[in-house]
Design a protein around this motif. Structure first.
Motif, PDB file in Angstrom:
ATOM      1  N   ASP A   8      67.676 -72.047   2.943  1.00 29.13           N
ATOM      2  CA  ASP A   8      68.596 -71.628   1.875  1.00 29.13           C
ATOM      3  C   ASP A   8      70.002 -71.418   2.431  1.00 29.13           C
ATOM      4  OD1 ASP A   8      66.589 -71.743   0.058  1.00 29.13           O
ATOM      5  OD2 ASP A   8      66.489 -69.581  -0.367  1.00 29.13           O
ATOM      6  N   ALA A  12      73.338 -73.256   1.251  1.00 26.56           N
ATOM      7  CA  ALA A  12      74.465 -72.465   0.743  1.00 26.56           C
ATOM      8  C   ALA A  12      75.734 -72.743   1.543  1.00 26.56           C
ATOM      9  CB  ALA A  12      74.125 -70.976   0.788  1.00 26.56           C
ATOM     10  N   GLU A  16      79.124 -74.065  -0.106  1.00 21.21           N
ATOM     11  CA  GLU A  16      80.303 -73.201  -0.083  1.00 21.21           C
ATOM     12  C   GLU A  16      81.401 -73.710   0.842  1.00 21.21           C
ATOM     13  OE1 GLU A  16      78.460 -69.503   0.864  1.00 21.21           O
ATOM     14  OE2 GLU A  16      77.473 -69.409  -1.097  1.00 21.21           O
ATOM     15  N   ILE A  40      70.517 -71.840  -6.050  1.00 21.82           N
ATOM     16  CA  ILE A  40      71.465 -71.195  -5.128  1.00 21.82           C
ATOM     17  C   ILE A  40      72.875 -71.147  -5.723  1.00 21.82           C
ATOM     18  CG2 ILE A  40      72.670 -71.536  -2.907  1.00 21.82           C
ATOM     19  CD1 ILE A  40      69.952 -72.586  -1.807  1.00 21.82           C
ATOM     20  N   THR A  41      73.271 -72.226  -6.417  1.00 19.86           N
ATOM     21  CA  THR A  41      74.649 -72.299  -6.931  1.00 19.86           C
ATOM     22  C   THR A  41      74.754 -71.928  -8.413  1.00 19.86           C
ATOM     23  OG1 THR A  41      74.446 -74.652  -7.490  1.00 19.86           O
ATOM     24  CG2 THR A  41      75.252 -74.135  -5.275  1.00 19.86           C
TER      25      THR A  41
ATOM     26  N   ALA B 162      79.832 -73.647  -6.368  1.00 23.33           N
ATOM     27  CA  ALA B 162      80.040 -72.708  -5.265  1.00 23.33           C
ATOM     28  C   ALA B 162      81.484 -72.200  -5.270  1.00 23.33           C
ATOM     29  CB  ALA B 162      79.700 -73.374  -3.933  1.00 23.33           C
TER      30      ALA B 162
END
Ligand SMILES: [Zn+2]
Lengths: 107, 173
Positions: A8, A12, A16, A40-41, B162
């Motif tokens: 994860d 991520a 990011e 996750i997003t 994100a």
């Protein structure tokens, strides 16, 4: 994570910061990791509401659009009708119409 | 010149057809347009051109994909071409739209955060976010509408989300 799936944290970090291209190219072609990236997003409901609000048209948008479209269509039909009647191109007809309007203004 | 009843009838028919399209799809077209051009007045111009083009070229719509997808594709093309012709600097925060005087202050602050985040994204990523988050379309549908490959849709979407979470994630209630 087993069987070559990135963790994860790796997923991520890629989302990011764009770091870990191998994790990215794996995730884009792996259904399981694609779903993990979805989670996750995922945008929080409040953030999604704010996004929707920032993209919402003004209250008068639809009425104004309908009016402008009606006028444009009417202009288009008028030009098409005159073109058919006098058998000239649309640009010539447009010039003719504009000339006629100017004549009327002069009167 | 005497009015031709047939021509008048055509105008009324066109008017109703376009009116129905605007009723059903106007806001969705605006959302995509404003996400690309980042200016409410320009987005309205894009919406107008989209419906005029759709009406004039309605014979080319084959009915394979939903009408909304076809309209969104036209809107995307018109918006990108508008952006190109204006040579707008898409990442420049100074191009943020203004004119929301009617909203309360906290909403303004939250909206500013979201708009700041959007301004950091490129136009394609913004389009993808809107089609996914607002229209609920699949990756494949988004790819077809925007004319981009599936991996591009996914990559841009995850990275854009994100960014949104990072910049605008702490919006106040
Ligand atoms: Zn995987």
């Amino acid at each position: 994570m087993s069987r070559g799936h990135p963790s994860d944290a790796q997923l991520a970090r890629w989302a990011e910061a764009g770091k870990g291209k191998r994790a990215a190219s794996h995730a884009i072609h792996c259904l399981l990791c694609e779903r993990r990236l979805e989670t996750i997003t995922e945008l929080a409901p409040r953030l999604r509401e704010q996004l929707a609000a920032s993209l919402e048209p003004p209250g008068t948008f639809e009425q104004r659009l309908q009016e402008r479209l009606s006028q444009r269509l009417l202009d288009h039909e008028t030009i098409a009708l005159v073109t058919d009647l006098v058998d000239v191109g649309p640009e010539t007809t447009r010039l003719l119409l504009e000339a006629r309007e100017r004549d009327e203004d002069d009167e | 010149m005497a009015e031709d009843p047939g021509a008048r009838q055509t105008t009324i028919g066109a008017d109703e057809g376009v009116r129905e399209m605007v009723d059903q799809h106007g806001p969705a077209i605006y959302r995509l347009a404003v996400s690309i051009v980042r200016d409410p007045a320009l987005a309205e111009d894009v919406a107008q051109e989209t419906f005029i083009m759709a009406w004039r070229h309605r014979d080319t719509y084959r009915g394979v994909a939903p009408l909304r997808h076809w309209l969104l594709r036209i809107a995307h093309n018109v918006a990108v071409s508008t952006l190109r012709s204006l040579r707008e600097e898409a990442r420049d925060p100074s191009t943020l739209p203004g004119g929301h005087a009617e909203v309360v202050e906290s909403t303004v602050a939250n909206r500013m955060a979201v708009e700041e985040a959007l301004s950091l994204l490129d136009p394609l990523s913004r389009s993808i976010v809107v089609l996914r988050e607002m229209e609920g379309l699949s990756y494949a549908e988004i790819g077809q509408i925007l004319g981009v490959a599936l991996p591009t849709v996914k990559t841009r979407l995850f990275r854009a989300r994100a960014t949104l979470r990072e910049i605008a994630g702490e919006v106040r209630s």
